[in-house]
Structures are given as structure tokens and as C-alpha cells.
Design a protein around this motif. Sequence first.
Motif, PDB file in Angstrom:
ATOM      1  N   ASN A  21     -28.736 -16.891  32.501  1.00 41.19           N
ATOM      2  CA  ASN A  21     -28.875 -18.276  32.059  1.00 41.19           C
ATOM      3  C   ASN A  21     -28.048 -18.589  30.821  1.00 41.19           C
ATOM      4  O   ASN A  21     -27.608 -19.731  30.635  1.00 41.19           O
ATOM      5  CB  ASN A  21     -30.348 -18.602  31.790  1.00 41.19           C
ATOM      6  CG  ASN A  21     -31.121 -18.875  33.059  1.00 41.19           C
ATOM      7  OD1 ASN A  21     -30.540 -19.225  34.087  1.00 41.19           O
ATOM      8  ND2 ASN A  21     -32.423 -18.696  33.018  1.00 41.19           N
ATOM      9  N   HIS A  22     -27.823 -17.585  29.960  1.00 38.05           N
ATOM     10  CA  HIS A  22     -27.048 -17.823  28.735  1.00 38.05           C
ATOM     11  C   HIS A  22     -25.572 -18.076  29.020  1.00 38.05           C
ATOM     12  O   HIS A  22     -24.851 -18.556  28.150  1.00 38.05           O
ATOM     13  CB  HIS A  22     -27.157 -16.618  27.797  1.00 38.05           C
ATOM     14  CG  HIS A  22     -28.535 -16.361  27.298  1.00 38.05           C
ATOM     15  ND1 HIS A  22     -29.241 -17.273  26.531  1.00 38.05           N
ATOM     16  CD2 HIS A  22     -29.358 -15.286  27.454  1.00 38.05           C
ATOM     17  CE1 HIS A  22     -30.424 -16.773  26.238  1.00 38.05           C
ATOM     18  NE2 HIS A  22     -30.524 -15.583  26.793  1.00 38.05           N
ATOM     19  N   SER A  80     -32.215 -22.964  32.459  1.00 35.61           N
ATOM     20  CA  SER A  80     -33.607 -22.869  32.047  1.00 35.61           C
ATOM     21  C   SER A  80     -33.940 -23.801  30.882  1.00 35.61           C
ATOM     22  O   SER A  80     -34.908 -24.558  30.933  1.00 35.61           O
ATOM     23  CB  SER A  80     -33.941 -21.420  31.671  1.00 35.61           C
ATOM     24  OG  SER A  80     -35.257 -21.317  31.190  1.00 35.61           O
ATOM     25  N   THR A  81     -33.118 -23.748  29.825  1.00 37.40           N
ATOM     26  CA  THR A  81     -33.421 -24.515  28.614  1.00 37.40           C
ATOM     27  C   THR A  81     -32.762 -25.881  28.595  1.00 37.40           C
ATOM     28  O   THR A  81     -33.108 -26.729  27.784  1.00 37.40           O
ATOM     29  CB  THR A  81     -32.961 -23.750  27.363  1.00 37.40           C
ATOM     30  OG1 THR A  81     -31.519 -23.626  27.379  1.00 37.40           O
ATOM     31  CG2 THR A  81     -33.588 -22.357  27.319  1.00 37.40           C
ATOM     32  N   HIS A  82     -31.755 -26.082  29.472  1.00 37.13           N
ATOM     33  CA  HIS A  82     -30.993 -27.335  29.540  1.00 37.13           C
ATOM     34  C   HIS A  82     -30.245 -27.608  28.236  1.00 37.13           C
ATOM     35  O   HIS A  82     -30.007 -28.766  27.867  1.00 37.13           O
ATOM     36  CB  HIS A  82     -31.911 -28.516  29.897  1.00 37.13           C
ATOM     37  CG  HIS A  82     -32.733 -28.263  31.122  1.00 37.13           C
ATOM     38  ND1 HIS A  82     -32.182 -28.110  32.373  1.00 37.13           N
ATOM     39  CD2 HIS A  82     -34.078 -28.079  31.279  1.00 37.13           C
ATOM     40  CE1 HIS A  82     -33.132 -27.877  33.254  1.00 37.13           C
ATOM     41  NE2 HIS A  82     -34.294 -27.841  32.617  1.00 37.13           N
ATOM     42  N   ASP A  97     -40.887 -20.973  19.420  1.00 39.03           N
ATOM     43  CA  ASP A  97     -40.275 -20.931  20.747  1.00 39.03           C
ATOM     44  C   ASP A  97     -39.033 -21.834  20.765  1.00 39.03           C
ATOM     45  O   ASP A  97     -38.853 -22.680  21.646  1.00 39.03           O
ATOM     46  CB  ASP A  97     -41.277 -21.373  21.813  1.00 39.03           C
ATOM     47  CG  ASP A  97     -40.805 -21.016  23.217  1.00 39.03           C
ATOM     48  OD1 ASP A  97     -39.949 -20.128  23.356  1.00 39.03           O
ATOM     49  OD2 ASP A  97     -41.276 -21.657  24.186  1.00 39.03           O
ATOM     50  N   ASN A  98     -38.168 -21.605  19.782  1.00 32.26           N
ATOM     51  CA  ASN A  98     -37.060 -22.521  19.487  1.00 32.26           C
ATOM     52  C   ASN A  98     -35.772 -22.087  20.198  1.00 32.26           C
ATOM     53  O   ASN A  98     -34.968 -21.312  19.662  1.00 32.26           O
ATOM     54  CB  ASN A  98     -36.850 -22.578  17.973  1.00 32.26           C
ATOM     55  CG  ASN A  98     -35.986 -23.751  17.555  1.00 32.26           C
ATOM     56  OD1 ASN A  98     -35.064 -24.136  18.264  1.00 32.26           O
ATOM     57  ND2 ASN A  98     -36.284 -24.311  16.399  1.00 32.26           N
ATOM     58  N   ASN A  99     -35.576 -22.593  21.421  1.00 33.76           N
ATOM     59  CA  ASN A  99     -34.396 -22.225  22.208  1.00 33.76           C
ATOM     60  C   ASN A  99     -33.105 -22.769  21.603  1.00 33.76           C
ATOM     61  O   ASN A  99     -32.052 -22.133  21.706  1.00 33.76           O
ATOM     62  CB  ASN A  99     -34.553 -22.738  23.641  1.00 33.76           C
ATOM     63  CG  ASN A  99     -35.609 -21.980  24.408  1.00 33.76           C
ATOM     64  OD1 ASN A  99     -35.638 -20.753  24.399  1.00 33.76           O
ATOM     65  ND2 ASN A  99     -36.499 -22.691  25.084  1.00 33.76           N
ATOM     66  N   ASP A 126     -25.307 -23.573  26.009  1.00 30.60           N
ATOM     67  CA  ASP A 126     -25.510 -22.222  25.494  1.00 30.60           C
ATOM     68  C   ASP A 126     -24.166 -21.524  25.291  1.00 30.60           C
ATOM     69  O   ASP A 126     -23.097 -22.142  25.363  1.00 30.60           O
ATOM     70  CB  ASP A 126     -26.392 -21.442  26.474  1.00 30.60           C
ATOM     71  CG  ASP A 126     -27.315 -20.445  25.803  1.00 30.60           C
ATOM     72  OD1 ASP A 126     -26.891 -19.819  24.820  1.00 30.60           O
ATOM     73  OD2 ASP A 126     -28.458 -20.276  26.269  1.00 30.60           O
ATOM     74  N   ASN A 184     -27.503 -24.614  30.180  1.00 27.48           N
ATOM     75  CA  ASN A 184     -28.352 -23.506  30.581  1.00 27.48           C
ATOM     76  C   ASN A 184     -29.364 -24.011  31.620  1.00 27.48           C
ATOM     77  O   ASN A 184     -30.009 -25.041  31.414  1.00 27.48           O
ATOM     78  CB  ASN A 184     -29.066 -22.973  29.325  1.00 27.48           C
ATOM     79  CG  ASN A 184     -29.996 -21.812  29.584  1.00 27.48           C
ATOM     80  OD1 ASN A 184     -30.796 -21.819  30.503  1.00 27.48           O
ATOM     81  ND2 ASN A 184     -29.912 -20.800  28.725  1.00 27.48           N
TER      82      ASN A 184
END
Length: 376
Positions: free
Chosen positions: A265-266, A274-276, A231-233, A279, A272
Motif C-alpha cells: 500500500n505504501h 488503504s489510507t487514501h 493512529d496518524n497515517n 504516500d 494509498n
Amino acid sequence: MLLFFAILGINLCFGQTVKVKSDSTKFNKIVFENTSSFQFDGTKPIGKGWDILEKQFSDNQFVAWGEYHNSKQLSQLSSYVLEAASKNGFKNWCVETSPFVAKELKQISRTKNPVDSIIKLSKDKGKYGTFPFFRTKEDAEMLVVANKYNYNIWGIDQEYQMAFTYVINKAFHLQSPNFKARYQAVYDSLIAKWWMPKVKLLDSLKKGITQPELKAALEDIKISRTIYYEDNNLMRATLMKKNFYQYYDHTKDKNKKVFFKLGANHLAKGQNLSTHLYDLGNAVFELSQHNQTNFANVFFLNRYYITEKGELIDDLEDPDGEYPKEFLKLYQKDQWVVVDMRPLRVRYKNDKTLSEATYQIMDKYDFIVVSPEVMK
């Protein structure tokens, strides 16, 4: 001296009676002044809001539409925007697929009937299809328009699991009969556990073939396998930027225009939501600053959706809703509501009369579009 204190006292009293506007009051006023709309029934969009969105293609080198995924109406609308963008020099379309799938989509766009090709590819792979975001009639029609206006399709994302079997099949079946006889067991083992194929087997098949594009596609499966497993954003965001720059660096004209249609989000300026992570959107924003050109990003959101059980959900009424309520309240049943966010970037006190997500979106996106679509 007495006069000085008298004036000071009057000013202090007056200052205490002036009511400072809350963030929400200021926000609502500026939103009201900078909101427009357009109608869209599947034919050409009409209205001031559309004119504003269309103008971004003449004003910017990079224009990014941040979508909510799997929307037929957004795909229909994107067909019109591809046409509009082409009239302003846009010939590069950046999509949320792998580079290999982007090449396949380009080939499909040149076929006699891209719609039939896409639907046939997708019919056995559930709601996501073989190529996610390119599975419906409306998605295929975007490819028809892209071919008509001679777009290059840039695939900058990982290889999705749903496409693993497609890639493995291509890599195997395009080889000679002798090769297939020798590698049949490798192929069978890969297909047997297609959703998480063994690296050793992928490397074996990759070593045996000679076509560079197929070798690269198998390597992309290995990368995606790690992204899914961990799960590597960060790995995914890094891959997106790397793939984008590989396309961009191969263009002779560094001011070539690029249209992006990816998940919202991208495409944020800054981190981002969501992922902070920083991106792709932030990388393109900084590239536009380096080029001394411009980048505009649009955040699309929808208020209503229908669950698999047929229940209508209103995101505004959901305490765990996906989108800020300040924007969901702008919803109109038969209109696409467009908010120019740039004038909203004024000084706020952060007095908590607006949600934290609203403050962030104001900083990260240039336009918000509230869709009338009820997603199914």
C-alpha cells in the motif's frame, strides 16, 4: 434524401445489434495476453515471469516490490532480486524500518554470522521480532546478499514499538559509568513502560547523551509514540517521504538507482489504497518524472493463509477478503503468476462487472504477482 435515410436506418439497426464488451470481458482478454509465470523452489527463479521482473532493473531508476509482510518465500526471492538488481547498477535498498535500525542492520550484515545475530535478537519478541520484517533466517540472508553486493540500506519508516527497548538500551548502555549511575532511574522508568514511554523521560535521556545518532533515535521514538497513540497515517506518510529525501539528497548522483521492499500500500502511484493519502510510492513516481527516468512498482498478493488455530483460509471465498477476486482467480499452486498491468490501462466503462479495487490497482501498479505461498 431517401437514400440518406435508408443508409442511416441500416447503420442504426446495425449499431443496435453490436454488443459492447463488458469491462470484465475486455479485462479477461487483456490479462490472458499479458500473463506469464515462473517457478521458485528456494534456488534461482526460472521462467518468463521472472525475466520480466528482472528486466525492470535495467529499464527503471526506481523499482518497488510491494509485499505482503512476514513472508519467508518473498524474503528468499528478494535475495535473488538484490543480486539481479546489483548487476544493473542498484546499490541502495529502501526498507520499512527506522533510519537507526537500518544502520544496525548494515552493521549486522557485516558480521561473521548475520543469521545467528538476527535470530538471537528476535527470539524474545514474539512473532514480530525486535526488528519487524528482519527476524527470520530468510530475512537475515537478504542482509548477507546486501553486504556481498555492497548495498546501502535506507530505513525510511518510523521506529516500531518492538524496537523501543533496543534503542533505549543502546542509548543508555553506551554511556560512561558515571552517566549510568546518574540516569539509572530515568532508564528504569523508560523500560518499565517501554511500549509508550513518557516524552519527558525521553527528552531527559536525550539531553544527557552526546551521540547524534542516538539522539535522533530517541527523537524517532517520540515521533512514533505520537503516530501509534493518534493512529496518524498522515504523520507516518510524511515521515517516510522526509526520511527518503534525506537519503536521496545526500547522494551525489541524482540518478542513483533504488530498490524498495515495503508493504504494497505504501508504494502505489497516486493515493494509498488503504489510507487514501499520497504516500511514498507516489513521491518516488513523481521524482522519476522530474528526473525523466522511470519507476516500476509490483504488487504481491497471496490467496491462502493458515490461521493460528490451523484453519486454511481462501481469500477468494472470503466476502471480506483483502485482495480483488479478479486477481486471486489467477492463482496457480506451483507457479508465481505475473501480470503486466500496463496494457490493462485502457478505457473502461466502469460498468461494475469488475470490482472497484480492481480498477484502482490497474491504475496504481505496473505488475501484479500472485504468489503460490500458503502463509502461516
